[in-house]
Design an enzyme around this catalytic site. Structure first.
Site, PDB file in Angstrom:
ATOM      1  N   GLY A   1       7.386  -1.220  10.472  1.00  0.00           N
ATOM      2  CA  GLY A   1       8.714  -1.834  10.447  1.00  0.00           C
ATOM      3  C   GLY A   1       9.671  -0.790  10.986  1.00  0.00           C
ATOM      4  N   HIS A   2      10.064  -0.933  12.240  1.00  0.00           N
ATOM      5  CA  HIS A   2      10.906   0.072  12.892  1.00  0.00           C
ATOM      6  C   HIS A   2      12.316  -0.492  13.051  1.00  0.00           C
ATOM      7  CE1 HIS A   2       7.169   2.202  14.776  1.00  0.00           C
ATOM      8  NE2 HIS A   2       7.115   2.123  13.464  1.00  0.00           N
TER       9      HIS A   2
ATOM     10  N   GLY B   1      12.077   7.090  10.671  1.00  0.00           N
ATOM     11  CA  GLY B   1      13.196   6.725  11.548  1.00  0.00           C
ATOM     12  C   GLY B   1      12.757   6.695  13.013  1.00  0.00           C
ATOM     13  N   LYS B   2      11.457   6.474  13.221  1.00  0.00           N
ATOM     14  CA  LYS B   2      10.898   6.489  14.588  1.00  0.00           C
ATOM     15  C   LYS B   2      11.569   5.464  15.502  1.00  0.00           C
ATOM     16  CE  LYS B   2       6.913   5.582  12.738  1.00  0.00           C
ATOM     17  NZ  LYS B   2       7.209   5.736  11.311  1.00  0.00           N
ATOM     18  N   GLY B   3      11.826   4.260  14.953  1.00  0.00           N
ATOM     19  CA  GLY B   3      12.410   3.183  15.761  1.00  0.00           C
ATOM     20  C   GLY B   3      13.736   3.612  16.359  1.00  0.00           C
TER      21      GLY B   3
ATOM     22  N   LYS C   1      17.914  11.535   8.763  1.00  0.00           N
ATOM     23  CA  LYS C   1      18.484  11.284   7.438  1.00  0.00           C
ATOM     24  C   LYS C   1      19.037  12.549   6.771  1.00  0.00           C
ATOM     25  CE  LYS C   1      17.161   7.298   5.676  1.00  0.00           C
ATOM     26  NZ  LYS C   1      16.474   6.095   5.182  1.00  0.00           N
TER      27      LYS C   1
ATOM     28  N   GLY D   1       5.277   7.831   7.142  1.00  0.00           N
ATOM     29  CA  GLY D   1       5.898   6.650   7.746  1.00  0.00           C
ATOM     30  C   GLY D   1       7.378   6.546   7.422  1.00  0.00           C
ATOM     31  N   ASP D   2       8.052   5.631   8.120  1.00  0.00           N
ATOM     32  CA  ASP D   2       9.472   5.335   7.887  1.00  0.00           C
ATOM     33  C   ASP D   2      10.383   6.546   8.089  1.00  0.00           C
ATOM     34  OD1 ASP D   2       8.681   2.762   7.232  1.00  0.00           O
ATOM     35  OD2 ASP D   2       8.420   3.279   5.117  1.00  0.00           O
TER      36      ASP D   2
ATOM     37  N   ASN E   1       2.179  -3.850  10.220  1.00  0.00           N
ATOM     38  CA  ASN E   1       2.515  -3.053   9.018  1.00  0.00           C
ATOM     39  C   ASN E   1       3.665  -2.103   9.347  1.00  0.00           C
ATOM     40  OD1 ASN E   1       0.795  -1.610  10.721  1.00  0.00           O
ATOM     41  ND2 ASN E   1      -0.381  -0.653   9.087  1.00  0.00           N
TER      42      ASN E   1
ATOM     43  N   GLN F   1       3.523   4.139  11.632  1.00  0.00           N
ATOM     44  CA  GLN F   1       3.127   4.835  10.402  1.00  0.00           C
ATOM     45  C   GLN F   1       3.428   6.340  10.548  1.00  0.00           C
ATOM     46  OE1 GLN F   1       0.470   2.440  11.732  1.00  0.00           O
ATOM     47  NE2 GLN F   1       1.886   1.078  10.729  1.00  0.00           N
TER      48      GLN F   1
ATOM     49  N   GLY G   1      10.138  -4.473   1.784  1.00  0.00           N
ATOM     50  CA  GLY G   1      11.269  -4.392   0.850  1.00  0.00           C
ATOM     51  C   GLY G   1      10.945  -3.589  -0.404  1.00  0.00           C
ATOM     52  N   ARG G   2       9.722  -3.040  -0.481  1.00  0.00           N
ATOM     53  CA  ARG G   2       9.335  -2.297  -1.683  1.00  0.00           C
ATOM     54  C   ARG G   2      10.146  -0.997  -1.793  1.00  0.00           C
ATOM     55  NH1 ARG G   2       3.036  -1.422  -0.954  1.00  0.00           N
ATOM     56  NH2 ARG G   2       3.693  -1.245   1.209  1.00  0.00           N
TER      57      ARG G   2
ATOM     58  N   THR H   1       0.302  -3.206   3.093  1.00  0.00           N
ATOM     59  CA  THR H   1       1.363  -4.147   3.431  1.00  0.00           C
ATOM     60  C   THR H   1       0.821  -5.581   3.503  1.00  0.00           C
ATOM     61  OG1 THR H   1       0.927  -3.836   5.776  1.00  0.00           O
ATOM     62  CG2 THR H   1       2.631  -2.432   4.805  1.00  0.00           C
TER      63      THR H   1
HETATM   64  P1  GDP Z   1      10.434   3.861  11.077  1.00  0.00           P
HETATM   65  O1  GDP Z   1       9.391   2.981  10.493  1.00  0.00           O
HETATM   66  O2  GDP Z   1       9.977   5.280  11.211  1.00  0.00           O
HETATM   67  O3  GDP Z   1      11.020   3.336  12.351  1.00  0.00           O
HETATM   68  O4  GDP Z   1      11.613   3.916  10.004  1.00  0.00           O
HETATM   69  P2  GDP Z   1      12.225   2.645   9.200  1.00  0.00           P
HETATM   70  O5  GDP Z   1      13.057   1.850  10.122  1.00  0.00           O
HETATM   71  O6  GDP Z   1      11.173   1.932   8.445  1.00  0.00           O
HETATM   72  O7  GDP Z   1      13.080   3.402   8.112  1.00  0.00           O
HETATM   73  C1  GDP Z   1      14.107   4.289   8.448  1.00  0.00           C
HETATM   74  C2  GDP Z   1      15.408   3.798   7.827  1.00  0.00           C
HETATM   75  O8  GDP Z   1      16.367   4.831   7.872  1.00  0.00           O
HETATM   76  C3  GDP Z   1      16.032   2.632   8.573  1.00  0.00           C
HETATM   77  O9  GDP Z   1      16.717   1.818   7.662  1.00  0.00           O
HETATM   78  C4  GDP Z   1      17.013   3.312   9.524  1.00  0.00           C
HETATM   79  O10 GDP Z   1      18.106   2.472   9.897  1.00  0.00           O
HETATM   80  C5  GDP Z   1      17.490   4.455   8.682  1.00  0.00           C
HETATM   81  N1  GDP Z   1      17.843   5.666   9.411  1.00  0.00           N
HETATM   82  C6  GDP Z   1      17.292   6.215  10.519  1.00  0.00           C
HETATM   83  N2  GDP Z   1      17.854   7.404  10.810  1.00  0.00           N
HETATM   84  C7  GDP Z   1      18.786   7.623   9.856  1.00  0.00           C
HETATM   85  C8  GDP Z   1      19.700   8.703   9.586  1.00  0.00           C
HETATM   86  O11 GDP Z   1      19.735   9.709  10.263  1.00  0.00           O
HETATM   87  N3  GDP Z   1      20.506   8.560   8.492  1.00  0.00           N
HETATM   88  C9  GDP Z   1      20.477   7.459   7.688  1.00  0.00           C
HETATM   89  N4  GDP Z   1      21.292   7.419   6.647  1.00  0.00           N
HETATM   90  N5  GDP Z   1      19.625   6.439   7.914  1.00  0.00           N
HETATM   91  C10 GDP Z   1      18.796   6.527   8.967  1.00  0.00           C
HETATM   92  P1  IMO Z   2       6.120   2.458   9.866  1.00  0.00           P
HETATM   93  O1  IMO Z   2       5.563   2.322  11.250  1.00  0.00           O
HETATM   94  C1  IMO Z   2       5.254   3.448   5.696  1.00  0.00           C
HETATM   95  C2  IMO Z   2       1.331   2.281   4.138  1.00  0.00           C
HETATM   96  C3  IMO Z   2       1.240   1.156   3.130  1.00  0.00           C
HETATM   97  C4  IMO Z   2      -0.024   1.565   2.385  1.00  0.00           C
HETATM   98  C5  IMO Z   2      -0.895   2.146   3.478  1.00  0.00           C
HETATM   99  C6  IMO Z   2      -1.881   1.158   4.088  1.00  0.00           C
HETATM  100  O2  IMO Z   2       7.226   1.534   9.569  1.00  0.00           O
HETATM  101  O3  IMO Z   2       6.417   3.880   9.536  1.00  0.00           O
HETATM  102  P2  IMO Z   2      -1.836  -1.044   5.539  1.00  0.00           P
HETATM  103  O4  IMO Z   2      -0.811  -2.099   5.739  1.00  0.00           O
HETATM  104  O5  IMO Z   2      -2.170  -0.262   6.759  1.00  0.00           O
HETATM  105  O6  IMO Z   2      -3.047  -1.586   4.843  1.00  0.00           O
HETATM  106  O7  IMO Z   2      -1.186   0.006   4.502  1.00  0.00           O
HETATM  107  O8  IMO Z   2      -0.014   2.596   4.492  1.00  0.00           O
HETATM  108  N1  IMO Z   2       2.029   1.915   5.390  1.00  0.00           N
HETATM  109  C7  IMO Z   2       3.242   2.368   5.732  1.00  0.00           C
HETATM  110  N2  IMO Z   2       4.106   3.155   5.063  1.00  0.00           N
HETATM  111  N3  IMO Z   2       5.559   3.033   6.947  1.00  0.00           N
HETATM  112  C8  IMO Z   2       4.683   2.273   7.643  1.00  0.00           C
HETATM  113  O9  IMO Z   2       4.893   1.941   8.930  1.00  0.00           O
HETATM  114  C9  IMO Z   2       3.477   1.869   7.029  1.00  0.00           C
HETATM  115  N4  IMO Z   2       2.420   1.110   7.411  1.00  0.00           N
HETATM  116  C10 IMO Z   2       1.544   1.166   6.411  1.00  0.00           C
HETATM  117  O10 IMO Z   2       2.361   1.120   2.294  1.00  0.00           O
HETATM  118  O11 IMO Z   2       0.268   2.596   1.474  1.00  0.00           O
HETATM  119 MG    MG Z   3       9.139   1.678   8.877  1.00  0.00          MG
END
Ligand code: GDP
Ligand code: IMO
Ligand code: MG
Length: 420
Positions: free
Chosen positions: A39-40, A14-16, A328, A11-12, A37, A221, A299-300, A128
């Site tokens: 956060g994009h 940078g899909k959004g 990133k 997860g996270d 859960n 995720q 925020g974790r 979450t």
């Molecule tokens: P998602 O859940 O996959 O959409 O990703 P999140 O938004 O939770 O986390 C990605 C974080 O990395 C966000 O704060 C983005 O603004 C940031 N981000 C995305 N692409 C890049 C990148 O290429 N470089 C940097 N430094 N930050 C990035």
């Molecule tokens: P995005 O879409 C990162 C993690 C939680 C936990 C496990 C189960 O922003 O990439 P849940 O809320 O489903 O009971 O959590 O999965 N988790 C994520 N980790 N990015 C996410 O979403 C996540 N959604 C859930 O931290 O370990």
């Molecule tokens: Mg996220």
């Protein structure tokens, strides 16, 4: 025709941002699984927006955004998000559509999530706490309320029946928090939901496709959090992989064209569970600091570590990834030396496969070393050659995974992306 953008790690990735970048090339952006859960994060006119339920194509005028039936929807989060999006001049009544089959997260789902995690103690998932697990349990348990039910005259009695069932479970957990305030905002949000476009999702999307409309499916995720193929039980409760697109939207696998896998240039994980390349030292701290690795939803602090190629190749395999997008990359700019995991050592034996029960074994990473590129990659011009050491790093990934990295993201901004 459907192209998919999904996360290849935990997860996270940078899909959004990536969905927002590609959205102009499509008519429809659709979420197919997961819930709030997710956060994009994306930047619109320099303003940071974090979306939990609404697809990341919402900031493009005249694009249809669909919340598919495979999603679990919290009406309270949705209302809050619609208000924030509307404040940016977007008309959600025009370009947001919600499938009738979408399951609803009720306040007691959130309470059950909390109670269940508390009861698990040390072995908690690190959820979450948005009610995802309990909501999907009610779906597979055939008890759930769905968006299409809210206009039914029996909705309130169905809700009360479900609430009573949940109350018995909460009593077993000795959970005594008062949730009446949550309930109040839930019913208010349901009234708001009634004013949005609720459609038969599968007919809606298939009709659009038969008119030649192009769909971008947005995963939430990551693949290593998939309920079936992730690091169970430290996973989320839906199919985050490309197969989930079909069940979540009601489309045929034959419609899927490109599967674009998003991977960070390193790895992060929030919550508990196995993470073979985790760095619990100053290097991990540096990745967290430079990468600003703190959860967009909770925020974790995110756990950080080197790129795990064993997991990445596995993810490419189960998703049928056709091209990768590496985000990133700029976070690694200043590192003297980089490492990537090429195998796991488990009980003295090396393997390049993700084992069935990674969470029950100690996998020590076998690491290959690479020199850093010492370049401010945020300043690289589109079309200019990448620094040689970055090229070598990417070439190694391409060869190991057998799928090419086609884009490198070099900053969080909308246009900070380098096509290769
Ligand atoms: P998602 O859940 O996959 O959409 O990703 P999140 O938004 O939770 O986390 C990605 C974080 O990395 C966000 O704060 C983005 O603004 C940031 N981000 C995305 N692409 C890049 C990148 O290429 N470089 C940097 N430094 N930050 C990035
Ligand atoms: P995005 O879409 C990162 C993690 C939680 C936990 C496990 C189960 O922003 O990439 P849940 O809320 O489903 O009971 O959590 O999965 N988790 C994520 N980790 N990015 C996410 O979403 C996540 N959604 C859930 O931290 O370990
Ligand atoms: Mg996220």
């Amino acid at each position: 025709m459907v192209d998919v953008i999904l996360g290849m790690q935990w997860g996270d990735e940078g899909k959004g941002k990536i969905v927002d970048y590609f959205a102009p090339g499509y008519d429809i952006v659709a979420r197919f699984q997961g819930g709030p859960n997710a956060g994009h994060t994306l930047y619109v006119e320099g303003k940071k927006m974090v979306l939990h339920q609404i697809p990341s194509g919402i900031f493009h005028q005249n694009k249809i955004n669909i919340i598919g039936g495979g999603v679990v929807l919290d009406p309270v989060t949705l209302k809050r998000e619609c208000d924030a999006v509307a404040a940016m001049g977007i008309d959600v009544r025009k370009n947001l559509f919600i499938a009738e089959r979408t399951n609803i997260i009720v306040p007691t789902h959130r309470a059950l999530d909390k109670a269940s995690e508390l009861a698990k103690g040390e072995s908690k998932i690190g959820s979450t706490l948005k009610g995802i697990g309990p909501a999907y349990m009610d779906k597979t348990g055939r008890n759930a309320l769905r968006v299409g039910d809210i206009l039914d005259k029996n909705f309130t009695s169905q809700y009360i029946k479900l609430r009573l069932k949940h109350q018995k479970l909460l009593d077993n957990f000795h959970f005594i928090e008062d949730i009446s305030a949550w309930e109040e905002e839930f019913f208010e949000a349901l009234e708001f939901l009634k004013t949005l476009n609720v459609v038969n999702g599968e007919y809606f999307i298939n009709n659009q496709m038969s008119q030649g409309k192009k769909v971008l499916a947005e995963g939430a995720q990551g693949s290593m959090l998939d309920i079936d193929f992730g690091t169970f039980p430290f996973v989320t409760s839906s199919n985050t992989i490309s197969a989930g697109v079909c069940t979540g939207l009601g489309i045929s696998p034959k419609q899927i064209r490109e599967v674009m896998g998003v991977t960070k240039a390193y790895c992060t994980r929030v919550g508990s569970g196995p993470f073979p390349t985790e760095l619990e030292d100053a290097t991990g701290e540096e990745l967290r600091k430079i990468g600003n690795e703190f959860g967009a939803t909770t925020g974790r602090p995110r756990r950080c570590g080197w790129m795990d190629l064993v997991a990445l190749k596995y993810s490419a395999m189960i998703n049928g990834v056709t091209q990768m997008i590496m985000t990133k990359a700029d976070v690694l700019d200043a590192f003297e030396q980089l490492e990537m995991c090429t195998a796991y050592n488990i009980n003295g034996k090396e393997t390049k496969e993700v084992p069935y029960q990674l969470s029950r074994m100690k996998a020590t990473p076998v690491l290959a070393r690479f020199p850093g590129w010492h370049t401010d990659s945020t300043q690289l011009a589109k079309g200019a050659p990448l620094p040689q050491n970055m090229q070598a790093y990417i070439q190694f990934i391409n060869e190991y995974v057998g799928v090419p990295v086609k884009y490198v993201s070099n900053g969080p901004g909308r246009d900070q992306i380098l096509p290769l």
